[in-house]
Design an enzyme around this catalytic site. Structure first.
Site, PDB file in Angstrom:
ATOM      1  CB  THR A   1      -7.349  -0.231  -2.946  1.00 57.77           C
ATOM      2  OG1 THR A   1      -6.279  -0.885  -3.625  1.00 57.77           O
ATOM      3  CG2 THR A   1      -8.452  -0.974  -3.094  1.00 57.77           C
ATOM      4  CG  ASP A   2      -3.192   0.926  -6.631  1.00 54.86           C
ATOM      5  OD1 ASP A   2      -3.743  -0.084  -5.805  1.00 54.86           O
ATOM      6  OD2 ASP A   2      -2.133   0.979  -6.741  1.00 54.86           O
ATOM      7  CD  GLU A   3      -4.470  -4.402  -4.059  1.00 53.29           C
ATOM      8  OE1 GLU A   3      -4.995  -5.500  -4.352  1.00 53.29           O
ATOM      9  OE2 GLU A   3      -3.667  -4.148  -3.344  1.00 53.29           O
TER      10      GLU A   3
ATOM     11  CE1 TYR B   1      -8.740  -4.542   0.490  1.00 55.76           C
ATOM     12  CE2 TYR B   1      -7.343  -4.478  -1.391  1.00 55.76           C
ATOM     13  CZ  TYR B   1      -7.664  -3.924  -0.319  1.00 55.76           C
ATOM     14  OH  TYR B   1      -7.329  -2.484  -0.123  1.00 55.76           O
TER      15      TYR B   1
ATOM     16  CE  LYS C   1     -11.425  -0.682   0.192  1.00 49.67           C
ATOM     17  NZ  LYS C   1     -11.509  -0.073   1.688  1.00 49.67           N
TER      18      LYS C   1
HETATM   19  P1  NAD Z   1      -5.321  -2.586   8.404  1.00 52.11           P
HETATM   20  O1  NAD Z   1      -5.706  -3.926   7.857  1.00 52.11           O
HETATM   21  O2  NAD Z   1      -3.870  -2.272   8.646  1.00 52.11           O
HETATM   22  O3  NAD Z   1      -6.349  -1.963   9.327  1.00 52.11           O
HETATM   23  C1  NAD Z   1      -7.565  -2.103   9.265  1.00 52.11           C
HETATM   24  C2  NAD Z   1      -8.342  -1.692  10.759  1.00 52.11           C
HETATM   25  O4  NAD Z   1      -9.760  -1.898  10.306  1.00 52.11           O
HETATM   26  C3  NAD Z   1      -7.864  -2.363  11.861  1.00 52.11           C
HETATM   27  O5  NAD Z   1      -7.542  -1.548  12.624  1.00 52.11           O
HETATM   28  C4  NAD Z   1      -9.164  -3.409  11.991  1.00 52.11           C
HETATM   29  O6  NAD Z   1      -9.225  -3.713  13.502  1.00 52.11           O
HETATM   30  C5  NAD Z   1     -10.224  -2.472  11.697  1.00 52.11           C
HETATM   31  N1  NAD Z   1     -11.398  -3.222  10.934  1.00 52.11           N
HETATM   32  C6  NAD Z   1     -11.467  -4.536  10.310  1.00 52.11           C
HETATM   33  N2  NAD Z   1     -12.878  -4.708  10.309  1.00 52.11           N
HETATM   34  C7  NAD Z   1     -13.552  -4.019  10.950  1.00 52.11           C
HETATM   35  C8  NAD Z   1     -14.759  -3.842  11.284  1.00 52.11           C
HETATM   36  N3  NAD Z   1     -15.766  -4.913  10.808  1.00 52.11           N
HETATM   37  N4  NAD Z   1     -15.305  -3.112  12.008  1.00 52.11           N
HETATM   38  C9  NAD Z   1     -14.469  -1.854  12.457  1.00 52.11           C
HETATM   39  N5  NAD Z   1     -13.254  -1.652  12.459  1.00 52.11           N
HETATM   40  C10 NAD Z   1     -12.740  -2.856  11.627  1.00 52.11           C
HETATM   41  O7  NAD Z   1      -5.518  -1.696   6.995  1.00 52.11           O
HETATM   42  P2  NAD Z   1      -4.993  -0.657   6.083  1.00 52.11           P
HETATM   43  O8  NAD Z   1      -3.592  -0.958   5.507  1.00 52.11           O
HETATM   44  O9  NAD Z   1      -4.613   0.549   7.270  1.00 52.11           O
HETATM   45  O10 NAD Z   1      -5.912  -0.033   5.279  1.00 52.11           O
HETATM   46  C11 NAD Z   1      -6.881   0.820   5.470  1.00 52.11           C
HETATM   47  C12 NAD Z   1      -7.892   1.271   4.537  1.00 52.11           C
HETATM   48  O11 NAD Z   1      -7.166   1.707   3.221  1.00 52.11           O
HETATM   49  C13 NAD Z   1      -8.722  -0.073   3.994  1.00 52.11           C
HETATM   50  O12 NAD Z   1      -9.946   0.268   3.726  1.00 52.11           O
HETATM   51  C14 NAD Z   1      -7.840  -0.397   2.629  1.00 52.11           C
HETATM   52  O13 NAD Z   1      -8.623  -1.079   2.027  1.00 52.11           O
HETATM   53  C15 NAD Z   1      -7.225   0.903   2.210  1.00 52.11           C
HETATM   54  N6  NAD Z   1      -5.872   0.776   1.369  1.00 52.11           N
HETATM   55  C16 NAD Z   1      -4.756   0.190   1.861  1.00 52.11           C
HETATM   56  C17 NAD Z   1      -3.653   0.262   1.316  1.00 52.11           C
HETATM   57  C18 NAD Z   1      -2.611  -0.333   1.699  1.00 52.11           C
HETATM   58  O14 NAD Z   1      -1.456  -0.393   0.981  1.00 52.11           O
HETATM   59  N7  NAD Z   1      -2.374  -0.625   3.087  1.00 52.11           N
HETATM   60  C19 NAD Z   1      -3.551   0.732  -0.119  1.00 52.11           C
HETATM   61  C20 NAD Z   1      -4.831   1.349  -0.710  1.00 52.11           C
HETATM   62  C21 NAD Z   1      -6.015   1.242   0.089  1.00 52.11           C
HETATM   63  P1  TYD Z   2       0.858  -7.135  -0.610  1.00 47.59           P
HETATM   64  O1  TYD Z   2       1.572  -6.367   0.693  1.00 47.59           O
HETATM   65  O2  TYD Z   2      -0.151  -8.280   0.182  1.00 47.59           O
HETATM   66  O3  TYD Z   2       0.046  -5.951  -1.288  1.00 47.59           O
HETATM   67  P2  TYD Z   2      -0.985  -6.275  -2.631  1.00 47.59           P
HETATM   68  O4  TYD Z   2      -2.212  -5.709  -2.028  1.00 47.59           O
HETATM   69  O5  TYD Z   2      -0.384  -5.275  -3.591  1.00 47.59           O
HETATM   70  O6  TYD Z   2      -1.076  -7.568  -3.003  1.00 47.59           O
HETATM   71  O7  TYD Z   2       1.956  -7.414  -1.572  1.00 47.59           O
HETATM   72  C1  TYD Z   2       2.748  -6.656  -2.290  1.00 47.59           C
HETATM   73  C2  TYD Z   2       3.196  -7.413  -3.473  1.00 47.59           C
HETATM   74  O8  TYD Z   2       4.295  -8.395  -2.530  1.00 47.59           O
HETATM   75  C3  TYD Z   2       2.308  -8.206  -4.273  1.00 47.59           C
HETATM   76  O9  TYD Z   2       2.776  -8.223  -5.561  1.00 47.59           O
HETATM   77  C4  TYD Z   2       2.376  -9.867  -3.660  1.00 47.59           C
HETATM   78  C5  TYD Z   2       3.928  -9.653  -3.226  1.00 47.59           C
HETATM   79  N1  TYD Z   2       4.338 -10.495  -2.133  1.00 47.59           N
HETATM   80  C6  TYD Z   2       5.166 -11.590  -1.967  1.00 47.59           C
HETATM   81  O10 TYD Z   2       6.022 -11.635  -2.991  1.00 47.59           O
HETATM   82  N2  TYD Z   2       5.426 -12.286  -1.138  1.00 47.59           N
HETATM   83  C7  TYD Z   2       4.762 -12.232   0.215  1.00 47.59           C
HETATM   84  O11 TYD Z   2       5.152 -12.864   1.132  1.00 47.59           O
HETATM   85  C8  TYD Z   2       3.866 -11.291   0.181  1.00 47.59           C
HETATM   86  C9  TYD Z   2       3.039 -11.028   1.426  1.00 47.59           C
HETATM   87  C10 TYD Z   2       3.646 -10.479  -0.839  1.00 47.59           C
END
Ligand code: NAD
Ligand code: TYD
Length: 331
Positions: A123-125, A147, A151
């Site tokens: 992630t960019d975080e 988090y 990562k």
């Molecule tokens: P999500 O929370 O929607 O899905 C995560 C999945 O992983 C779920 O299906 C969960 O059941 C499974 N999981 C959790 N713990 C597990 C374990 N111990 N063993 C097996 N499976 C497990 O997440 P997402 O938003 O789809 O993110 C997927 C990946 O992308 C993550 O690694 C996250 O850090 C990364 N990511 C997400 C975002 C975003 O904006 N959502 C951005 C950048 C990177």
């Molecule tokens: P989020 O989806 O939790 O992603 P991030 O990992 O970037 O924190 O939140 C996106 C942005 O929205 C973040 O700046 C926090 C903000 N946010 C709110 O203002 N209210 C909310 O209830 C949530 C869940 C997030």
């Protein structure tokens, strides 16, 4: 090609499986997922019966289960993670367990089974808040939440497996994704579904935190590019076209659903709330990738999806979800 996709029942993982079946119909895909609160059985139900698809319920923290599942796969794509910053503040333990230790388990299994590619999803975080300019792949990692720190730790361990053991690890770091199948506790679906329910929309702090939003399909095409054309040992940023302050996203959602913007309520800020993320994705763009979706158009597609798939997200708003909301928003 036989790919093991961990976390494939989650948001990005399931969109990726769909994208890969559409674009590489001859590939076989096994989803390995623990089915935590973040998943929904309905999300993977649509793949059942498709040629080349297999589902294994399993935890990446379970070494024996991981060793069994990885056998016979050419590539591993690791999405499995605890992913919500707010939950990592309420309880960091699961984040260290799954994101650090679970990734380590997978890397060990991959090393022992001779996997030919290991795409690790980050992630960019991990770069932390960026005051000016854009994060490049070689920048220092300055994560601030449990988090993002978990990562970053996983990224470093994964890269060490390339450098030390020659495991062909590729890392992608994408910006904030949005789109269909995202859990309704994440910002965009939380606000969409609450607006549909007529509830208040809790905006943290002054609402001016900026995120570099990317539509999930654009991330999937970036992952496809990194997987096929990426070089082992390299990191690739996958960022969206826009930088949008949260308040603007909230207003767009409210207006699109015909909800008065006075439903948007400022609430106490999240601790260590990163002000801005911005990614420089020129490295992946040089390999032919670019994001195609306009943010507001893709937001419209996403709102329409949540409008037409009420049962999918209502099933996730259960008793535990309400308990989590009470804890997180009690202030
Ligand atoms: P999500 O929370 O929607 O899905 C995560 C999945 O992983 C779920 O299906 C969960 O059941 C499974 N999981 C959790 N713990 C597990 C374990 N111990 N063993 C097996 N499976 C497990 O997440 P997402 O938003 O789809 O993110 C997927 C990946 O992308 C993550 O690694 C996250 O850090 C990364 N990511 C997400 C975002 C975003 O904006 N959502 C951005 C950048 C990177
Ligand atoms: P989020 O989806 O939790 O992603 P991030 O990992 O970037 O924190 O939140 C996106 C942005 O929205 C973040 O700046 C926090 C903000 N946010 C709110 O203002 N209210 C909310 O209830 C949530 C869940 C997030």
């Amino acid at each position: 090609m036989k790919i093991l996709v961990t976390g494939g029942a989650g948001f990005i993982g399931s969109n990726f499986v769909e994208y890969m079946f559409r674009n590489h119909p001859n590939y076989s895909i096994t989803v390995f997922d623990a089915m935590t609160y973040a998943s929904n059985p309905e999300t993977v139900a649509k793949f059942k019966g498709r040629k080349g698809f297999r589902f294994i319920k399993g935890d990446i923290n379970n070494t024996a289960a991981v060793n069994r599942a990885i056998k016979g796969h050419d590539w591993v794509v690791n999405f499995a993670a605890e992913t919500h910053v707010d939950r990592s503040i309420l309880g960091p333990g699961a984040f260290v367990e799954t994101n650090v230790k679970g990734t380590f388990n997978l890397l060990e299994a991959a090393r022992n089974s001779g996997v030919k590619k290991f795409l690790h999803i980050s992630t960019d975080e991990v770069y932390g808040s960026v005051a000016g300019g854009k994060s490049k792949e070689g920048d220092m990692l300055e994560p601030t939440s449990p988090y993002s720190s978990s990562k970053a730790a996983a990224d470093l361990i994964a890269l060490s497996y390339f450098r030390t053991f020659g495991l062909p690890v590729i890392i992608t770091r994408s910006s904030n994704n949005f789109g269909p199948y995202q859990h309704p506790e994440k910002f965009i679906p939380f606000f969409i579904t609450r607006a549909m329910e007529g509830a208040e929309l809790p905006l943290y702090g002054d609402g001016k935190n900026v995120r570099n939003w990317i539509f999930v399909e654009d991330n999937c095409s970036g992952l496809d590019t990194a997987l096929h054309k990426g070089k082992p040992g390299e990191v690739y940023n996958i960022g969206g076209n826009v930088e949008v302050p949260n308040i603007m996203v909230a207003q767009a959602i409210a207006e699109s659903l015909g909800v008065k913007t006075d439903k948007i309520k400022r609430v106490k800020d999240r601790p260590a709330h990163d002000r801005r993320y911005a990614l420089d994705s020129s490295k992946l763009k040089k390999m032919g990738w670019k994001p195609r979706f306009d943010f507001f158009e893709a937001l419209g597609i996403t709102i329409a999806w949540y409008t037409h798939n009420r049962d999918w997200w209502l099933a996730l708003k259960d008793k535990k979800f309400r308990e989590y909301c009470r804890k997180n928003y009690k202030k």
